[in-house]
Write an enzyme that holds these catalytic residues in place. Structure first.
Site, PDB file in Angstrom:
ATOM      1  N   ASP A   1      -5.856 -13.363  11.403  1.00  9.83           N
ATOM      2  CA  ASP A   1      -6.146 -12.859  10.058  1.00  9.83           C
ATOM      3  C   ASP A   1      -5.485 -11.492   9.810  1.00  9.83           C
ATOM      4  OD1 ASP A   1      -7.394 -12.826   7.526  1.00  9.83           O
ATOM      5  OD2 ASP A   1      -9.110 -11.704   8.287  1.00  9.83           O
TER       6      ASP A   1
ATOM      7  N   LYS B   1     -13.829  -6.438  12.628  1.00 15.06           N
ATOM      8  CA  LYS B   1     -14.821  -6.492  11.541  1.00 15.06           C
ATOM      9  C   LYS B   1     -16.102  -5.849  12.058  1.00 15.06           C
ATOM     10  CE  LYS B   1     -12.715  -9.562   8.686  1.00 15.06           C
ATOM     11  NZ  LYS B   1     -12.311  -9.199   7.326  1.00 15.06           N
TER      12      LYS B   1
ATOM     13  N   LYS C   1       0.851  -1.195   0.000  1.00 13.41           N
ATOM     14  CA  LYS C   1       0.000   0.000   0.000  1.00 13.41           C
ATOM     15  C   LYS C   1       0.884   1.240   0.000  1.00 13.41           C
ATOM     16  CE  LYS C   1      -3.909  -2.190   2.310  1.00 13.41           C
ATOM     17  NZ  LYS C   1      -5.088  -2.109   1.469  1.00 13.41           N
TER      18      LYS C   1
ATOM     19  N   GLU D   1     -12.593  -2.505   9.831  1.00  8.47           N
ATOM     20  CA  GLU D   1     -13.346  -2.813   8.607  1.00  8.47           C
ATOM     21  C   GLU D   1     -14.824  -2.753   8.927  1.00  8.47           C
ATOM     22  OE1 GLU D   1     -11.522  -5.908   5.841  1.00  8.47           O
ATOM     23  OE2 GLU D   1     -11.050  -6.662   7.830  1.00  8.47           O
TER      24      GLU D   1
ATOM     25  N   HIS E   1      -0.668  -8.083   9.034  1.00 15.16           N
ATOM     26  CA  HIS E   1      -0.751  -6.683   8.580  1.00 15.16           C
ATOM     27  C   HIS E   1      -0.439  -5.702   9.719  1.00 15.16           C
ATOM     28  CE1 HIS E   1      -2.529  -8.653   5.259  1.00 15.16           C
ATOM     29  NE2 HIS E   1      -3.778  -8.628   5.635  1.00 15.16           N
TER      30      HIS E   1
HETATM   31  C1  BG6 Z   1      -7.002  -9.844   4.273  1.00 15.36           C
HETATM   32  C2  BG6 Z   1      -7.912 -10.480   5.287  1.00 15.36           C
HETATM   33  O1  BG6 Z   1      -5.674 -10.229   4.473  1.00 15.36           O
HETATM   34  O2  BG6 Z   1      -7.091  -8.421   4.405  1.00 15.36           O
HETATM   35  C3  BG6 Z   1      -9.346 -10.001   5.138  1.00 15.36           C
HETATM   36  O3  BG6 Z   1      -7.875 -11.898   5.126  1.00 15.36           O
HETATM   37  C4  BG6 Z   1      -9.403  -8.487   5.161  1.00 15.36           C
HETATM   38  O4  BG6 Z   1     -10.174 -10.540   6.174  1.00 15.36           O
HETATM   39  C5  BG6 Z   1      -8.387  -7.905   4.175  1.00 15.36           C
HETATM   40  O5  BG6 Z   1     -10.724  -8.095   4.823  1.00 15.36           O
HETATM   41  C6  BG6 Z   1      -8.307  -6.404   4.334  1.00 15.36           C
HETATM   42  O6  BG6 Z   1      -7.506  -5.885   3.298  1.00 15.36           O
HETATM   43  P1  BG6 Z   1      -7.696  -4.396   2.773  1.00 15.36           P
HETATM   44  O7  BG6 Z   1      -6.637  -4.215   1.766  1.00 15.36           O
HETATM   45  O8  BG6 Z   1      -9.097  -4.327   2.208  1.00 15.36           O
HETATM   46  O9  BG6 Z   1      -7.574  -3.510   3.987  1.00 15.36           O
END
Ligand code: BG6
Length: 515
Positions: free
Chosen positions: A262, A367, A209, A243, A267
């Site tokens: 996850d 989420k 990103k 999210e 991340h």
């Molecule tokens: C993924 C997860 O790695 O990243 C998902 O498995 C999540 O659950 C996604 O929704 C989020 O990615 P981004 O780029 O939309 O923030």
């Protein structure tokens, strides 16, 4: 007269960012990732003329389909998910000539014989020079079979031969890299049985990103911020990966994984590393990754009692997101009615080193929160003495907020005087927005990462020791929850998580920032 050597800093952008000639071989080519992310990314690279002239894409999957059917599926995916629309017909017809399909089972050696023969043809027709970039867009349970078969079929070039100018082989793998420390080690061992670490590219798409990459530039290409980027000036750091979506039909997967594995284990930990790391000695892949690993090794490990104090989990119940009623997690398809899987987690993380000693990093991911936002907020210390006491206005500490998405940018909040005869203080922000500064069509993370893999630059990919350190930090948390009798508290969908997460900061006299 001798011709001066070209100045490497003056090379054209396109030349600079073009990958090496190669064949990109996607295992799991009928899957969602290929259609939604990989093909649109490759198409956009073609559009920006970043692909090498010798390039081909080869899909490998179990389903029987003709070359024309495969191309039609890919075209439909690109039409739907490309960031630049509509498809350019002339470019597509050229692009399509470089797409191939090999049908076969991943555990059948004859699939790899077919693949080898196909790749020989591709080398002749497309000039891909025996360079291979394998992409495992398959569940991790398939990795071992594919890796062993590639090795057996002589489809992996020797890393030493590559160093002396021979053709190269690289492999890209998608998360999850294992399920815990033990399984991630096994997975890494399995990959290491055929590939040298320098050939392995573990993808964490957050590293692709734009704003995440900009964090390095912001920190180390400006002299203003770094001197304050430490325990002397920073009160706390808050990292949010929120999210608004739920599990989106992935209930079965989520029941196995939960948000901690996850999002946090990969991340979020990567965002934390880039925020907290020391300046690397160079931007080489290993120099950057060495510094990230040091951060991971400095994280204070937690035991059951500190986990109870410093970690809050939650699960979404029914609620409203952007005005629409949405079901509870336990009402999602393939989710157990009494599931204890967490869809929200917040943690207080401490980094035991000289720069950060005593500065809490509050991190959270969830989420079905009110909106999608990823942000890193550096909250600076309060002024040592407040001259401007109420009623004329309090002084708020400065905040530097790096918005990873959406509205990518960086904002610095500071206090000013409102115009007028009275001294009334007001918070304002100096706001840098990518959209208005550079236009909004930034490349997708997968474009940058695929291109880097073609160029052999692993800076934005995670190294084996990073992944293992991430698990070493997360494992005790997951283990502690297994032993806890109480299920995770329920938070209504569309809220900022359970109230226990607010208590976590309130105990330290702090509050979550509303991103
Ligand atoms: C993924 C997860 O790695 O990243 C998902 O498995 C999540 O659950 C996604 O929704 C989020 O990615 P981004 O780029 O939309 O923030």
């Amino acid at each position: 007269m001798t011709t001066p050597a070209p100045n490497p800093l003056r090379r054209g952008l396109i030349e600079d960012r073009t990958g090496d000639p190669c064949a990109l071989v996607i295992f799991g080519a009928s899957g969602d990732l290929t259609r939604r992310k990989l093909m649109p990314a490759i198409y956009n690279l073609a559009l920006s003329r970043s692909l090498p002239s010798g390039f081909a894409t080869v899909g490998v999957a179990r389903r029987a389909k003709t070359h024309a059917q495969f191309c039609a599926e890919m075209k439909e995916g690109v039409a739907q998910f490309s960031r630049r629309k509509p498809i350019d017909p002339a470019l597509w017809s050229d692009f399509e000539r470089g797409i191939g399909y090999v049908q076969g089972s991943f555990d059948d050696p004859s699939t790899y014989q077919k693949l080898a023969a196909h790749l020989d043809e591709v080398d002749k027709e497309r000039g891909t020079r025996r360079n291979r970039l394998y992409y495992l867009a398959v569940p991790p349970a398939e990795f071992a079979t594919i890796v062993a078969n590639l090795r057996e079929a002589n489809l992996v070039a020797d890393a030493a031969a590559e160093r002396s100018g021979g053709p190269w082989t690289r492999i890209i793998i998608e998360k999850p890299f294992g399920d815990d420390l033990q399984s991630s080690r096994e997975l890494n061992d399995c990959i290491a049985s055929a590939f040298a670490e320098s050939q392995v590219f573990r993808i964490d798409h957050y590293l692709g990103k734009e704003t995440v990459q900009n964090l390095l530039v912001f920190r180390f290409a400006n002299s203003l911020f770094e001197p304050t980027w430490n325990r002397e000036h920073v009160d706390n750091v808050q990292i949010t990966v929120a999210e608004d979506i739920g599990v989106e039909g992935r209930g079965k997967f989520y029941e196995q994984i939960g948000v901690t594995k996850d999002i946090v284990e990969n991340h979020l930990m990567q965002l934390l590393c880039l925020t907290a790391m020391e300046p690397p000695i160079s931007l080489s892949a290993d120099a950057v990754r060495d510094e990230k690993v040091k951060v991971l090794r400095s994280l204070r490990r937690m035991e059951a009692s500190t986990i109870r104090e410093n970690v809050v989990r939650g699960q979404y119940g029914r609620g409203f997101v952007r005005g629409e009623e949405v079901p509870a997690y336990r009402e999602e398809p393939d989710v157990a009615k009494d599931s204890r899987v967490e869809t929200y987690v917040a943690m207080k993380v401490l980094i035991d080193n000289w720069r950060w000693g005593g500065v809490p990093f509050y991190v959270r991911a969830g989420k079905r929160l009110p909106r999608k936002v990823t942000e890193i907020a550096i909250q600076f210390k309060q002024v040592p003495h407040n001259l401007f006491a109420a009623p004329d206005g309090g002084v708020s500490p400065n905040v530097l907020a790096v918005r990873v998405q959406p509205d990518e940018g960086i904002a610095l909040r500071f206090t000013t005087k409102e115009p007028g005869n009275a001294t009334v203080l007001r918070d304002v922000a100096m706001d840098f927005r990518y959209g208005s500064a550079f236009g909004s069509n930034t490349p997708e993370a997968y474009e940058r990462l695929l291109l880097d893999a073609m160029r052999g630059d692993a800076t934005l990919f995670t190294r084996r020791d990073e992944v293992e350190e991430q698990w070493a930090f997360i494992d005790p948390v997951i283990d502690a929850w297994r032993d806890q009798a109480a299920p995770p508290p329920i938070y209504p969908a569309g809220t900022w998580g359970p109230e226990q997460a607010d208590d976590l900061l309130a105990r330290d006299g702090r509050r979550w920032r509303r991103p």
